[in-house]
Design a protein around this motif. Sequence first.
Motif, short mmCIF file in Angstrom:
data_model
loop_
_atom_site.label_atom_id
_atom_site.label_comp_id
_atom_site.label_asym_id
_atom_site.label_seq_id
_atom_site.Cartn_x
_atom_site.Cartn_y
_atom_site.Cartn_z
N ASP A 55 0.82 -1.21 0.00
CA ASP A 55 0.00 0.00 0.00
C ASP A 55 0.85 1.26 0.00
OD1 ASP A 55 0.68 -1.04 2.63
OD2 ASP A 55 -0.42 0.67 3.44
N GLY A 56 2.12 1.12 0.35
CA GLY A 56 3.05 2.24 0.36
C GLY A 56 4.47 1.73 0.49
N PRO A 57 5.45 2.63 0.44
CA PRO A 57 6.86 2.20 0.56
C PRO A 57 7.20 1.87 2.01
CG PRO A 57 6.73 4.58 0.32
CD PRO A 57 5.33 4.07 0.19
N HIS A 58 7.52 0.61 2.26
CA HIS A 58 7.84 0.17 3.62
C HIS A 58 9.30 -0.27 3.74
CE1 HIS A 58 3.68 0.56 4.70
NE2 HIS A 58 3.30 -0.36 3.81
N GLN A 59 10.14 0.20 2.83
CA GLN A 59 11.56 -0.14 2.87
C GLN A 59 12.38 1.06 3.37
OE1 GLN A 59 9.88 -0.32 -0.25
NE2 GLN A 59 9.18 -2.43 0.14
N GLU A 60 13.48 0.74 4.01
CA GLU A 60 14.42 1.77 4.48
C GLU A 60 15.83 1.31 4.11
OE1 GLU A 60 16.16 3.64 8.66
OE2 GLU A 60 14.22 2.58 8.66
N LEU A 61 16.49 2.07 3.24
CA LEU A 61 17.81 1.68 2.77
C LEU A 61 18.82 1.70 3.90
CD1 LEU A 61 19.55 0.99 0.26
CD2 LEU A 61 20.03 3.44 0.07
N MET A 62 19.59 0.62 3.99
CA MET A 62 20.65 0.52 4.99
C MET A 62 22.01 0.81 4.38
SD MET A 62 19.26 -2.95 6.89
CE MET A 62 20.59 -3.00 8.09
N SER A 63 22.28 0.23 3.19
CA SER A 63 23.57 0.47 2.54
C SER A 63 23.45 0.12 1.06
CB SER A 63 24.69 -0.37 3.18
OG SER A 63 24.43 -1.75 2.99
N ALA A 64 24.34 0.71 0.26
CA ALA A 64 24.36 0.42 -1.17
C ALA A 64 25.78 0.58 -1.69
CB ALA A 64 23.42 1.35 -1.92
N THR A 65 26.24 -0.43 -2.44
CA THR A 65 27.55 -0.39 -3.08
C THR A 65 27.36 -0.76 -4.55
OG1 THR A 65 28.11 -2.73 -2.73
CG2 THR A 65 28.55 -1.22 -0.90
N ASP A 66 28.46 -0.94 -5.26
CA ASP A 66 28.38 -1.34 -6.66
C ASP A 66 27.94 -2.80 -6.83
OD1 ASP A 66 29.14 1.14 -7.48
OD2 ASP A 66 31.26 0.63 -7.76
N SER A 67 27.86 -3.53 -5.73
CA SER A 67 27.50 -4.94 -5.84
C SER A 67 26.43 -5.40 -4.86
CB SER A 67 28.75 -5.83 -5.65
OG SER A 67 29.30 -5.63 -4.36
N THR A 68 26.05 -4.55 -3.90
CA THR A 68 25.11 -4.99 -2.86
C THR A 68 24.17 -3.85 -2.46
OG1 THR A 68 26.78 -6.50 -1.97
CG2 THR A 68 24.88 -6.04 -0.59
N ILE A 69 22.89 -4.20 -2.34
CA ILE A 69 21.88 -3.28 -1.81
C ILE A 69 21.24 -3.97 -0.60
CG2 ILE A 69 19.72 -2.05 -2.27
CD1 ILE A 69 20.51 -2.37 -5.30
N THR A 70 21.22 -3.28 0.52
CA THR A 70 20.64 -3.84 1.74
C THR A 70 19.62 -2.87 2.29
OG1 THR A 70 22.75 -4.93 2.24
CG2 THR A 70 21.13 -4.83 4.01
N PHE A 71 18.42 -3.38 2.61
CA PHE A 71 17.39 -2.50 3.14
C PHE A 71 16.53 -3.23 4.17
CE2 PHE A 71 16.00 -4.26 -0.95
CZ PHE A 71 14.78 -4.86 -0.65
N LYS A 72 15.97 -2.44 5.07
CA LYS A 72 14.96 -2.94 5.98
C LYS A 72 13.62 -2.94 5.25
CE LYS A 72 17.22 -1.00 10.11
NZ LYS A 72 17.07 -0.05 11.23
N TRP A 73 12.77 -3.92 5.61
CA TRP A 73 11.46 -4.01 4.96
C TRP A 73 10.46 -4.43 6.02
CZ3 TRP A 73 10.30 -7.72 0.24
CH2 TRP A 73 9.02 -7.44 -0.25
N LEU A 74 9.55 -3.52 6.37
CA LEU A 74 8.54 -3.79 7.39
C LEU A 74 7.43 -4.64 6.80
CD1 LEU A 74 7.68 -3.14 10.33
CD2 LEU A 74 6.34 -1.24 9.39
N LEU A 75 7.27 -5.87 7.33
CA LEU A 75 6.26 -6.80 6.84
C LEU A 75 5.55 -7.45 8.02
CD1 LEU A 75 8.15 -8.58 3.92
CD2 LEU A 75 6.09 -7.19 3.69
N ASP A 76 4.24 -7.28 8.08
CA ASP A 76 3.43 -7.85 9.15
C ASP A 76 3.99 -7.47 10.52
OD1 ASP A 76 1.32 -9.26 10.21
OD2 ASP A 76 2.31 -11.21 10.11
N GLY A 77 4.38 -6.22 10.65
CA GLY A 77 4.84 -5.69 11.92
C GLY A 77 6.26 -6.03 12.29
N GLU A 78 6.95 -6.81 11.45
CA GLU A 78 8.34 -7.19 11.72
C GLU A 78 9.28 -6.44 10.78
OE1 GLU A 78 9.78 -9.05 13.93
OE2 GLU A 78 8.13 -10.18 14.84
N GLN A 79 10.38 -5.95 11.32
CA GLN A 79 11.38 -5.27 10.51
C GLN A 79 12.33 -6.31 9.93
OE1 GLN A 79 11.65 -2.46 8.72
NE2 GLN A 79 11.64 -1.13 10.53
N THR A 80 12.06 -6.74 8.71
CA THR A 80 12.91 -7.74 8.06
C THR A 80 14.08 -7.05 7.38
OG1 THR A 80 11.91 -7.76 5.83
CG2 THR A 80 10.76 -8.97 7.56
N THR A 81 15.04 -7.86 6.96
CA THR A 81 16.21 -7.34 6.24
C THR A 81 16.37 -8.08 4.92
OG1 THR A 81 17.35 -6.83 8.31
CG2 THR A 81 18.69 -6.94 6.32
#
Length: 278
Positions: A55-81
């Motif tokens: 329904d909306g953007p629930h991701q929060e970027l943690m880090s980004a390089t030339d080979s890796t993107i890592t973000f938090k993603w809130l799903l069903d009340g849990e902050q997944t990675t």
Amino acid sequence: MTEPLIISVRTSASPSAALKALTDSQAVTTWLAEKADIDLPRRYAFWGPSIPEGDGPHQELMSATDSTITFKWLLDGEQTTTEIAIGVEDAETRVTVTQSHFDFNDVITGASIRGVLQSFWALSLANLVDYLDGRPLTTRGDFTTSDLDAEVDIDAPAAQVYDSLISSQKVSEWFGYPVEIEPHIDGRFAMGGIDNNPHPAIIVDLVPERRVSINWGPGGISTWELADSDGKTRLTLVSSGFDQGNPPYAAWLGLLAGLAELRRYHEIPEWEPITVAA
């Protein structure tokens, strides 16, 4: 804490092309989501009907390089990675998703939307690979509807496509998991093999070269319809007989991911599975 889910796919595209497909908003809205807001190294977000709790953007970027993107993603009340990594192995580009907070029990029970994550990423990565290869994409899921109705055109005769839906050997090849099939009405469709599956699905309708219907029990009935389409075979997938209040989204996305692989199975010379064993 559950073990992380890891899915890795191969592509003939270069690592730089894969990175652009992962970080360009227009590309992401083609293969992954209806909407994207990407501005590295500050934002990486995507949402829409094809995204769990989209329904909306629930991701929060943690880090980004030339080979890796890592973000938090809130799903069903849990902050997944979620981590999406690009690498090269055996002279081919690999894209690997590592996803936290996946529990296979949620696939069975539907207790959490996180139960869709395995099949969601399998379908998404299949579409990423086809996008990079310049091939048509497979229909994405839609978490706003309780209907499944998807079509793909496969560049192969209906007889061949039909055979690849009811042959134990061929289904096991393109599906990537042992499947044993009794190809007749009331025949068993057993994931893992008949001896290992006490509650197999049952074939409830079978018209050679035209239709296959499989009853999965609480997951409903999946029907594959085949029709000629300008020299190709149009394969339509529909689902019925499930709990309308709790659609089996995880299974649906798995079927759609299977369609992506089935099409490649018929169309790509010297085919090999998209997914690489983790």
